[in-house]
Design an enzyme around this catalytic site. Structure first.
Site, PDB file in Angstrom:
ATOM      1  N   ASP A 145     -97.873  85.428 -59.186  1.00 17.39           N
ATOM      2  CA  ASP A 145     -98.651  86.554 -58.662  1.00 17.39           C
ATOM      3  C   ASP A 145     -98.560  87.759 -59.583  1.00 17.39           C
ATOM      4  OD1 ASP A 145    -100.134  86.179 -56.362  1.00 17.39           O
ATOM      5  OD2 ASP A 145     -98.416  86.426 -55.021  1.00 17.39           O
ATOM      6  N   GLU A 200    -106.673  83.489 -47.069  1.00 18.63           N
ATOM      7  CA  GLU A 200    -105.564  83.776 -46.147  1.00 18.63           C
ATOM      8  C   GLU A 200    -106.088  84.384 -44.845  1.00 18.63           C
ATOM      9  OE1 GLU A 200    -102.159  85.790 -47.825  1.00 18.63           O
ATOM     10  OE2 GLU A 200    -101.267  86.120 -45.831  1.00 18.63           O
TER      11      GLU A 200
HETATM   12  O1  KIV Z   1     -97.314  85.855 -52.136  1.00 19.74           O
HETATM   13  C1  KIV Z   1     -97.566  84.794 -51.564  1.00 19.74           C
HETATM   14  O2  KIV Z   1     -96.675  84.040 -51.153  1.00 19.74           O
HETATM   15  C2  KIV Z   1     -98.971  84.429 -51.396  1.00 19.74           C
HETATM   16  C3  KIV Z   1     -99.275  83.273 -50.512  1.00 19.74           C
HETATM   17  C4  KIV Z   1     -99.191  83.669 -49.089  1.00 19.74           C
HETATM   18  C5  KIV Z   1    -100.587  82.659 -50.836  1.00 19.74           C
HETATM   19  O3  KIV Z   1     -99.823  85.074 -51.928  1.00 19.74           O
END
Ligand code: KIV
Length: 300
Positions: free
Chosen positions: A96, A196
Site C-alpha cells: 500500500d 471494499e
Molecule cells: O490495508 C488493507 O489491509 C487493505 C485491505 C482491506 C484491502 O487495503
C-alpha cells in the site's frame, strides 16, 4: 498444547504474474489475497498458496497500534514490506502507498512507488480512490513501469470525507460514482482493483463491467477474488468480528493462554527444566568454582 495439523505444501508452484491473474479472471478461478506484514505471516501465506499478499496500511491499526491508517509512514511501510518480501516466493507482493506518500503530485507518487519496489521488493503498489487526481497518479506510476492495484468503495484513508467507515454505493447514484471510478482506474492501467464495503449486487454488476480482476472485501461472493486482513481472520485481537470478515481462528485466546502459562511456569519454577538447559562436564564445573573462589579471580 495441541499439535499443529500438517498442511500439504506445493514446492513447484509458479510465481503469480499479472497475466496469470488476468487469466484467472477469464477462467472464473477465484483469486485469493490476504494481508501480511512480517516474515512469519508471509511464510504462512506462501505455504497456504495464496495468490496475492498485500502489505496493507491496515498494519497501522493491527500491527502498529495507531488509531487509523493515515498515521503510518512510508518508512514504516518499507520496513514491513521488506520483512514480508523475505518470507515470500510465489505470491504477488502488493504494498500500500500510505496516506501522504502519493497525493501531492504524480512525481511524489512515482518516487514513493519506486521506494516500495526498490527498497522493499514489492511487485506492485496499491492506492486508494478513483477521482481525477488518483487516476493521474495511477497513469504516472504505470508509465514508470510499476503495476498498480486500485481500491474503491470504502477507502479508509478518506474515512472522514466519506462520513465514517460505512458501506459505499448503496444508491444507484453512489454506485454509478463507484463504477466511474473503477472504470477510470482500469483505463489508467490498474491491473486489478479492490472493492471494499460495496453491496454484493452492485459489486457483481461492476465486476462484470470491468475486464481487470476485482478483489472484494465486504463486497459479496461475485467478485473475482477475496481479500481479508490477516489479524481479522486469525482473531489476533479480542472483540467482535467485523461484518465483512470471517474468523477462522481465535489466536488471541491461544496466545493469551500460552503467555499466561509461561508466566505461571516461571513464577512457580516449572520453567526452565532440564530439557531447556545446557550442561557442563562436572570436572570443568569444579575448576570453574575453584577459580571463582580464588582470591586471584578479581585480579585476573
Ligand atoms: O490495508 C488493507 O489491509 C487493505 C485491505 C482491506 C484491502 O487495503
Amino acid at each position: 498444547m495441541s499439535t499443529t495439523p500438517k498442511v500439504s505444501v506445493s514446492t513447484d508452484r509458479l510465481a503469480m504474474t499479472l497475466p496469470r491473474l488476468a487469466e484467472k479472471k477469464r477462467l472464473g478461478e477465484p483469486i485469493v489475497m490476504i494481508t501480511a506484514y512480517d516474515f512469519p505471516s508471509a511464510q504462512i501465506a506462501e505455504e497456504a498458496g495464496v495468490d496475492i499478499v498485500l502489505v496493507g496500511d491496515s498494519a497501522a491499526e493491527v500491527v502498529l497500534g495507531y488509531s487509523s491508517t493515515v498515521t503510518v509512514s512510508i518508512e514504516e511501510m518499507l520496513m514491513l514490506a521488506a520483512a514480508t518480501r523475505r518470507g515470500l516466493r510465489t505470491p504477488l507482493l502488493v504494498a500500500d502507498l500510505p496516506f501522504g506518500a502519493y497525493e501531492a503530485s504524480d512525481e511524489q507518487a512515482v518516487l514513493s512507488s519506486q521506494r516500495l519496489v526498490k527498497e522493499a521488493g514489492a511487485d506492485a503498489v496499491k492506492l486508494e480512490g478513483g477521482g481525477p487526481a488518483r487516476v493521474s497518479r495511477v497513469g504516472a506510476i504505470v508509465a514508470a513501469g510499476i503495476p498498480v492495484m486500485g481500491h474503491v468503495g470504502l477507502t479508509p484513508q478518506s474515512t472522514t470525507a466519506l462520513g465514517g467507515r460505512r458501506a459505499q454505493g448503496r444508491t444507484a447514484e453512489r454506485a454509478l460514482a463507484v463504477a466511474r471510478e473503477a472504470r477510470a482506474l482500469e483505463a489508467a492501467g490498474c491491473f486489478a482493483v479492490v472493492f471494499e464495503a460495496i453491496p454484493a449486487a452492485v459489486a457483481a454488476e461492476l465486476t462484470r463491467l470491468l475486464s481487470i480482476p476485482v478483489i472484494g472485501i465486504g463486497a459479496g461472493a461475485d467478485t473475482d477474488g477475496q481479500v481479508l486482513v490477516l489479524h481479522d481472520m486469525l482473531g489476533i485481537y479480542p472483540g467482535q468480528t467485523k461484518r465483512h470478515a470471517k474468523r477462522y481462528a481465535d489466536l488471541h485466546s491461544q496466545m493469551l493462554a500460552a503467555v499466561s502459562e509461561y508466566a505461571e511456569d516461571v513464577r512457580l519454577g516449572r520453567f526452565p527444566t532440564i530439557e531447556n538447559t545446557f550442561s557442563i562436564d562436572p570436572e570443568e564445573l569444579a575448576k570453574l568454582v575453584n577459580a571463582l573462589r580464588s582470591p586471584r579471580f578479581e585480579d585476573d
